[in-house]
Structures are given as C-alpha cells and as structure tokens.
Design a protein around this motif. Structure first.
Motif, PDB file in Angstrom:
ATOM      1  N   LEU A  92       0.914  -0.956  -0.318  1.00 50.23           N
ATOM      2  CA  LEU A  92      -0.025  -0.174  -0.313  1.00 50.23           C
ATOM      3  C   LEU A  92       1.291   0.650  -0.227  1.00 50.23           C
ATOM      4  O   LEU A  92       0.429   2.157  -0.800  1.00 50.23           O
ATOM      5  N   GLN A  93       1.942   1.434   1.394  1.00 46.63           N
ATOM      6  CA  GLN A  93       3.081   2.272   0.812  1.00 46.63           C
ATOM      7  C   GLN A  93       3.853   2.257  -0.377  1.00 46.63           C
ATOM      8  O   GLN A  93       4.326   3.644  -0.838  1.00 46.63           O
ATOM      9  N   ALA A 151      -3.382   6.273   5.890  1.00 50.36           N
ATOM     10  CA  ALA A 151      -4.444   5.864   4.672  1.00 50.36           C
ATOM     11  C   ALA A 151      -4.005   4.101   5.006  1.00 50.36           C
ATOM     12  O   ALA A 151      -5.186   3.400   4.565  1.00 50.36           O
ATOM     13  N   ALA A 152      -2.927   3.292   4.249  1.00 50.40           N
ATOM     14  CA  ALA A 152      -2.529   2.123   4.554  1.00 50.40           C
ATOM     15  C   ALA A 152      -3.077   1.987   6.151  1.00 50.40           C
ATOM     16  O   ALA A 152      -3.813   1.100   6.369  1.00 50.40           O
ATOM     17  N   GLY A 153      -3.401   2.634   7.067  1.00 57.68           N
ATOM     18  CA  GLY A 153      -3.673   1.958   8.900  1.00 57.68           C
ATOM     19  C   GLY A 153      -4.536   1.719   8.633  1.00 57.68           C
ATOM     20  O   GLY A 153      -5.242   0.584   8.592  1.00 57.68           O
ATOM     21  N   MET A 154      -5.533   2.714   7.626  1.00 56.49           N
ATOM     22  CA  MET A 154      -6.431   1.997   7.685  1.00 56.49           C
ATOM     23  C   MET A 154      -7.386   1.401   6.919  1.00 56.49           C
ATOM     24  O   MET A 154      -8.785   0.938   7.566  1.00 56.49           O
ATOM     25  N   THR A 155      -6.742   1.226   6.015  1.00 52.69           N
ATOM     26  CA  THR A 155      -7.274  -0.013   5.002  1.00 52.69           C
ATOM     27  C   THR A 155      -6.996  -1.103   5.860  1.00 52.69           C
ATOM     28  O   THR A 155      -7.685  -2.217   5.982  1.00 52.69           O
ATOM     29  N   SER A 170      -7.569  -0.248  -6.044  1.00 53.59           N
ATOM     30  CA  SER A 170      -7.882   1.058  -4.870  1.00 53.59           C
ATOM     31  C   SER A 170      -8.159   0.590  -4.509  1.00 53.59           C
ATOM     32  O   SER A 170      -8.043  -0.148  -3.719  1.00 53.59           O
ATOM     33  N   PRO A 171      -7.597   1.556  -2.466  1.00 53.88           N
ATOM     34  CA  PRO A 171      -8.213   0.863  -0.979  1.00 53.88           C
ATOM     35  C   PRO A 171      -9.106   0.156  -1.228  1.00 53.88           C
ATOM     36  O   PRO A 171      -8.741  -0.987  -0.205  1.00 53.88           O
ATOM     37  N   ALA A 172     -10.194   0.494  -2.073  1.00 51.62           N
ATOM     38  CA  ALA A 172     -10.991  -0.870  -1.547  1.00 51.62           C
ATOM     39  C   ALA A 172     -11.217  -2.034  -1.876  1.00 51.62           C
ATOM     40  O   ALA A 172     -11.811  -2.974  -1.740  1.00 51.62           O
ATOM     41  N   LEU A 194      -8.279  -7.920   2.394  1.00 55.19           N
ATOM     42  CA  LEU A 194      -8.364  -8.425   3.324  1.00 55.19           C
ATOM     43  C   LEU A 194      -9.475  -8.892   4.454  1.00 55.19           C
ATOM     44  O   LEU A 194      -8.724  -9.334   5.622  1.00 55.19           O
ATOM     45  N   GLY A 195     -10.409  -8.374   4.173  1.00 56.00           N
ATOM     46  CA  GLY A 195     -11.695  -8.323   5.433  1.00 56.00           C
ATOM     47  C   GLY A 195     -11.919 -10.031   5.097  1.00 56.00           C
ATOM     48  O   GLY A 195     -12.001 -10.881   6.308  1.00 56.00           O
TER      49      GLY A 195
END
Length: 456
Positions: A281-282, A291-295, A345-347, A353-354
C-alpha cells in the motif's frame, strides 16, 4: 463442572490478554520518541521490543507446567498484578536500562497470562459454552496485536509514550477484582522451582539463537545457518529435561498436534499478510501511513466478529468443522490478494483483507478449543502454553519469510506478490493439518455433548 457460566471472568481475562498483546506491538510505534527521550541509539531501543518478546516466549512452556500445579485464582491474581506493576515500572523508568528490565518482567507475566487465558476459559463455563469462551480470548488477543500500531500512535501523540504502559493499570485492577470474585479458591499458589527456571533459561538460549538466525536469513547473511545450528543443542538439552515430559505427552495425545500446527500457521499467515500488504500500500500504491493503516483495519474488522461467530459454531456444531471452514476461507482470501495489483484502489484491497480476516477469526478459536479439550486434565496449563508458543513462533517467522522472498526479487513489487504464495500455502497446510488430526473417538468434536478433560 461449573454450576453457571462466569462470563465476567472470561471477558476480564480477554481484556488483559488484549492489553498484553497490544503492548507487544504498540511500543514499536513509540520507539522514535523513546530514542529521543533517552538520547540513545536505535540499536539500543530495539531491546524495548525484544526485551518483552524474548522472555514472553521463553517462559511459555515452563509457565504452563507451573500452572498445572497451582490454583487458578491465585495464578490469575499473581500474573495480572505482576503485569500491571511491571507496566507501571516501565512507564516510570528513569533510563533505558530500567525500561528494558521492566519490559522483561512485563513479558514474563504476559507469557503466564497467555497460557492462563484458554485454561481458565475452559474451566469457568459449562461444556456447551466453551467454544464461545475460548473465542472471546482468541479474538481479543490478536485484536491487540493488529490494532497496536494504530492505538499506540494515538496514545503517543495525545498523551506521551509512558501512557502505553500506564493504561494497563486500571484494566489490571478491574480484572483482578473480577477474578477474585468469580474464581473459587482452590490449590495454593507455590513459587516455581529451580527446574522451571532452568527450563526457561535453556529455551531462552534456543530462542535467541533462532530469532537471530531468522533476522540474518531475511538479509541473506551467511551466518544465519550457524545461528540456526546453535539453537539445536539447547533444544536437545530441554528435551532431556524432566519438564519436557508433559509437553511431549501433550503433542503425542490424539488430535492435538494438528491444531497446534494450525495455530502456528494461521498466526504466521495473519502476520505475513499485514506485513506484505502494508508495504504494498505504501511503496507500490503510494498511500500514506494513515490511509494504509485505515485500510489494514479491514483485517481485524473481519477477524473479531468471525471469531465470536466461530465460538457459537463450535458450541452448536463442531470445533474441527469450524476450523476447517475458517482455513478454507482464509486460503481463499489470501489467494485473492496474491496479484497485489498496483492499480487496485484501497477498497479493492480492503474487501480482500476482510475475507482473510474472517478466515483467521473462524480458524483460530476453534483450533485452540481443540487443543484445550483434547488435552489431558492435568495438562491444561501445558496446553495453554503450547498454543501460545505456537502463535508467537508464527508471528516471529512471518516477517523473515516475507523479507526473504522479497529480497530474492531485489525488493521489487513482484517480490511482494511472490511472498503471498507461501503465505497462501500456509493456510492450505493448516487445512491439511486439521484434516489429518482426527481423533479415534467419533464424538470428539461435539463439545456441547461431552465434558472436557478439565471435568474428568
């Protein structure tokens, strides 16, 4: 068998296990502030983390054997109070040496708590609720690990790094009061003997050599093999010690080795996927740390509710079946992450990941439940310690595994994608280990229909 389910004890112990796990990862985000505050080098501050982890792992098996011979209420109060007081000492440390020493004591008591958690969870509820009780402990513990960097950053920015330790105090006090009221007096609390301390020293020597070997192997340093070989003699010495007999008996018990291997593989996969996806992500997707942490929070967001659901499935259906289902879900989630496309995208990363997090939640608690319910009644402490050690070893191996594969590709993005392949294979191997660990008794997995070894 208890007359009623004592959920307050289970939740209280889950909270202190959460705090102990949180302290293993939250401190990492505070290292720069600690370094500046004490005016020391990065090499020295690393021991704030290592000083906690090394004794935590080294005392696991000796602590489990000690717990097999003492009363639960006394051990609960002793371990929780020790963890709280050493946390206070860490926050008040006047220098880096005092801080590292306090962290070593804190890690020792954390090792006892990690072994004690599943042991108490199987003893304070009725057979039909054991899956849910173990699920509470095994959900809150990993949640502390994955949320540590996020919460640690907020605490350091808002209150200062000592508060990472101070916040343990009210939690420990509340948990002691709950445990004292909810646990009945039983056997007296006796100090560990010299043989237990000798075991911890021998296992600690093997651990230090093994951890250094993993670190050097990730950097492809040729000395890693020598260090790996240096870990063998202490292990041989430990295997010849009287104290290893209980651990060997546990591993030989029908249906125990497979779930223990599963706990290690699932922990390795969980730590590796967070490590890999964080760098992707980074460095590849170009996201900032926030943003990476929130993802990455999608992973525990899937893991915790799935862990609680797994407890219900264990009690209503089957521990082994739920664990196999979880390993299958985890393998699917990890396989979906293998491409790690730079255009995602992050989504698109988040939902994958979920799924992986749900797989970990569905597997972890049931696997621990299998270990605890298949262990002999006089080896419950050893069983709790063995699953804790398996989990810590999985967490330790993961970064070295990913870094070794990534380094083979010159730290290019293709290396991160390649690293996801052995991570996915770990979930598949967990499924195989569970499938091969069936016991000879057909009703073994129907926990609600039978008492555990603890009630024998």
């Amino acid at each position: 068998m208890p007359e009623r389910n004592r959920w307050s004890v289970v939740v209280g112990l889950g909270l202190v296990v959460f705090m102990a796990t949180l302290d293993a990862t939250a401190v990492a985000i505070a290292l720069p502030a600690i370094e500046r505050g004490y005016g020391v080098t990065t090499t020295v501050t690393e021991w704030v983390v290592l000083g906690y982890l090394l004794p935590l792992i080294a005392v696991s098996l000796p602590a489990g054997r000690w717990l097999d011979g003492v009363g639960l209420r006394g051990a609960h109060v002793f371990a929780t109070a020790g963890f709280g007081l050493s946390s206070l000492a860490a926050g008040l440390a006047p220098g880096i040496g005092w801080l590292v020493a306090a962290r070593a004591v804190q890690g020792t008591f954390a090792g006892i708590l990690f072994a004690l958690g599943p042991m108490i969870a199987t003893r304070v509820v009725r057979p039909e609720a054991r899956g849910r009780a173990v699920g509470v402990i095994t959900s809150l513990g990993p949640l502390g690990a994955v949320s540590g960097p996020v919460l640690g950053g907020l605490i350091v920015d808002g209150l200062g790094w000592p508060w990472i330790f101070y916040l343990n105090l009210p939690v420990c006090l509340a948990v002691i009061l709950i445990g004292w009221a909810g646990l009945s007096p039983d056997r007296p609390l006796v100090p560990p003997g010299r043989t237990l301390l000798a075991e911890a020293v021998v296992l600690g020597a093997a651990l230090v050599a093994g951890m250094l070997a993993l670190s050097l192997a990730a950097g492809r340093h040729p000395a890693w093999l020598l260090l790996a070989l240096a870990a063998v003699p202490p292990l041989i010495v430990w295997a010849r010690m009287e104290g290893s007999r209980g651990t060997r008996a546990l591993i030989r018990a029908p249906g125990v080795a497979g779930p223990l291997v599963t706990v290690m593989l699932i922990s390795m996969a969980a730590a590796a996927v967070e490590f890999t996806v964080s760098f992707h992500l980074q460095r590849v997707a170009g996201l900032g740390p926030s943003a990476a942490g929130m993802t990455l929070l999608a992973f525990p967001a899937g893991m915790v509710p799935a862990g609680l659901l797994a407890g219900l499935l264990v009690d209503r259906w089957s521990a082994a079946g739920t664990a196999r289902l979880g390993a299958l879900v985890l393998a699917a989630g990890l396989a979906l992450l293998v491409p790690l496309d730079a255009t995602w995208s992050p989504a698109e990363v988040l939902w994958r990941l979920g799924i992986a997090g749900c797989g970990v939640g569905l597997t972890n608690g049931p696997a621990v439940t299998l270990v605890m319910t298949r262990a002999a009644g006089d080896l419950l402490g050893t069983a709790g310690a063995a699953q804790s050690l398996a989990r810590q070893l999985g967490f330790a191996v993961a970064p070295a595994l990913v870094t070794t594969v990534w380094a083979g590709y010159g730290y290019a993005p293709a290396g991160l994608r390649a690293a996801m392949l052995p991570v996915t294979a770990a979930a598949v191997l967990a499924l195989v280990a569970l499938a091969r660990s069936r016991t000879a008794r057909p009703a073994e997995d129907d926990l609600a229909a039978r008492p555990s070894a603890a009630d024998a």
